[in-house]
Design an enzyme around this catalytic site. Structure first.
Site, short mmCIF file in Angstrom:
data_model
loop_
_atom_site.label_atom_id
_atom_site.label_comp_id
_atom_site.label_asym_id
_atom_site.label_seq_id
_atom_site.Cartn_x
_atom_site.Cartn_y
_atom_site.Cartn_z
N ALA A 211 0.83 -1.19 0.00
CA ALA A 211 0.00 0.00 0.00
C ALA A 211 0.87 1.24 0.00
CB ALA A 211 -0.91 0.00 1.24
N GLY A 216 -0.52 10.21 -3.77
CA GLY A 216 -0.30 9.84 -5.16
C GLY A 216 1.13 9.47 -5.43
N GLU A 446 19.31 5.18 19.13
CA GLU A 446 17.89 5.21 19.56
C GLU A 446 17.75 4.98 21.05
OE1 GLU A 446 14.96 3.40 17.03
OE2 GLU A 446 16.33 3.39 15.33
N SER A 449 21.76 1.65 26.07
CA SER A 449 21.22 0.71 27.07
C SER A 449 21.01 1.38 28.42
CB SER A 449 22.17 -0.49 27.21
OG SER A 449 22.19 -1.26 26.02
#
Length: 467
Positions: A211, A216, A446, A449
């Site tokens: 998808a 567009g 990200e 730890s």
């Protein structure tokens, strides 16, 4: 894959993805140039419909997609993840015009996205961002952008990258195309300490769908948008350890619009790479994909470039990280599974001390421990992703736990695999040599730890206070 946790069709599609990565994506990855964005690889991910899934898949599907790709081709996994990281803020918080312009091109692989959060002095402490967004007269900003558009032929976003005298490809490194370890301090998206509320995004569907987001078909040369916003700023400062920099076509940039306000004074901006004053320099690191710094010398932006709400950009960052942190864990699980499978095969075949390596109890127990930890990490990742899809209230804690456990586990599994293979695992081009360099970085980017442990503790004590 644990049968009780996945529908049969998911298991089948994961197997299909692993085969697809090995047969279609691995050869393209091997032809890539170390230290550069592999645009043919990104384009192939688009042709296969995998990039479009970034805008329609749920968190669990994203995890299955990343785990499956990582098992056979870490470069493909990384290319896909970085597209999602850079474009998710546009998908979830962008205006219709922003979405129409960029999402179709991200989905078809013709535009490269990047997430610019980390700074030299603000890696783990993302709330300490120093990139300044200084208010200016909108007319002046509009004039500068129109002048830039008039000379856009000199540099186009579709050519990739920011202007810096050819910096796009300057830093070319030695090494093979399979290596892929990373930065320190927040390469993919920097780190963020707080867990923010998630913002709704489209989900549903499977990991193999195609998808395309609204807006567009994409394509064509990107040019600076006509500025007609009600306010304007000039961005001044530096970003560092940014994946896909300085070659991306646009950047999700987080800048301080209100000095001294901490996390509440940050705004997210969509900054095309051709904006005047935006420059970049490639960093010489051991990963094969582009990582660099970005320099902002009074880069003009307007209200039309804001993602979300002014001074609420930290929520945009945390919304993105809460979605992608569990899938970083999935990336780690994919690598751990590849190392485990290679070790089981090696120890079953390798002759040693009058028998096979697997006959040695110390070896067999280590392999069992590798399998145990890998499966535990996988289940934690799936649980966190499912919680995100269901809108659970404890998403930040679950996401942090999933990333922490999975990335630390992968480090252990790959290191143990190298030990059991011996010197051959350290030869250039060996699967484990590649994974050994690749596996270290997810424990840093990200949210390192240590940051994840801080988030977990903070969430636990917050629960205690409301009881």
């Amino acid at each position: 894959m644990p049968a009780f946790a996945l529908e049969p069709e998911h298991t089948v599609r994961c197997a299909e993805l692993r085969a697809l990565a090995a047969e279609r994506l691995r050869p393209i990855a091997d032809r890539g140039e170390p230290g550069r964005v592999n645009r043919p690889l990104v384009a192939e991910l688009g042709r296969l419909g995998l990039l479009a899934r970034l805008f329609t898949a749920g968190a669990l599907d994203l995890c299955l997609l990343r785990e499956s790709l990582a098992y056979a081709c870490t470069e493909a996994e990384t290319a896909l993840a970085l597209q999602g990281l850079g474009a998710h803020p546009v998908h979830a918080h962008g205006t219709p015009a922003q979405r129409k312009r960029w999402l179709p091109r991200v989905a078809d692989g013709s535009a490269v996205a990047a997430f610019a959060l980390s700074e030299p002095g603000a890696g783990s402490d993302a709330a300490a961002l120093a990139l300044r967004a200084e208010p200016v007269d909108t007319t002046a900003v509009a004039t500068a952008l129109r002048a830039e558009r008039a000379g856009a032929s000199a540099t186009t976003a579709s050519a990739g990258g920011v202007r810096d005298g050819g910096v796009r490809g300057v830093d070319r490194r030695d090494g093979d195309a399979r290596g892929s370890a990373v930065p320190d301090g927040g390469m993919r998206d920097g780190d963020a300490r707080d867990g923010g509320a998630r913002h709704g995004d489209a989900r549903g569907g499977d990991a193999l769908g195609s998808a395309v987001p609204d807006g567009g078909a994409g394509g064509g040369v990107a040019v600076a948008a006509e500025p007609d916003g009600s306010s304007g700023w000039r961005l001044t400062g530096e970003k560092c350890w940014i994946s896909n920099a300085p070659e991306a076509d646009f950047y999700t940039v987080f800048a301080r619009t209100t000095p001294g306000a901490g996390a509440r004074g940050v705004t997210a901006f969509l900054v095309p790479a051709d904006r005047p004053g935006l420059t970049g320099t490639a960093l010489d690191m051991i990963s094969p994909h582009a990582i660099g710094t970005l320099g902002f010398d009074a880069v003009p932006v307007t209200a039309d470039d804001v993602l979300g709400v002014t001074d609420r950009g930290f929520r945009v960052a945390m919304d993105t990280l809460n979605l992608f942190r569990p899938s970083v864990g999935a990336f780690a699980v994919g690598m751990a599974q590849a190392a485990l499978d290679a070790t089981v095969l090696h120890t079953a075949r390798r002759d040693a001390f009058g028998g096979k390596l697997r006959d040695l109890q110390t070896v067999a127990h280590q392999v069992a421990e590798m399998a145990l930890r890998t499966e535990a990490a996988r289940l934690m990742v799936y649980a966190a992703a499912t919680a995100y899809d269901e809108g659970a209230p404890d998403i930040p804690r679950r996401a942090a736990m999933a990333k922490l456990l999975a990335t630390e586990t992968a480090q252990y599994v790959v290191d143990t695999a190298v030990q059991l293979h011996g010197a051959r695992a350290l030869e250039r081009g060996h699967l484990l040599e590649h994974l050994y360099r690749e596996v270290r970085a997810p424990r840093v980017y990200e949210g390192a730890s240590e940051v994840q442990r801080g988030i977990i503790a903070k969430e636990l004590y917050a629960q205690l206070e409301v009881q």
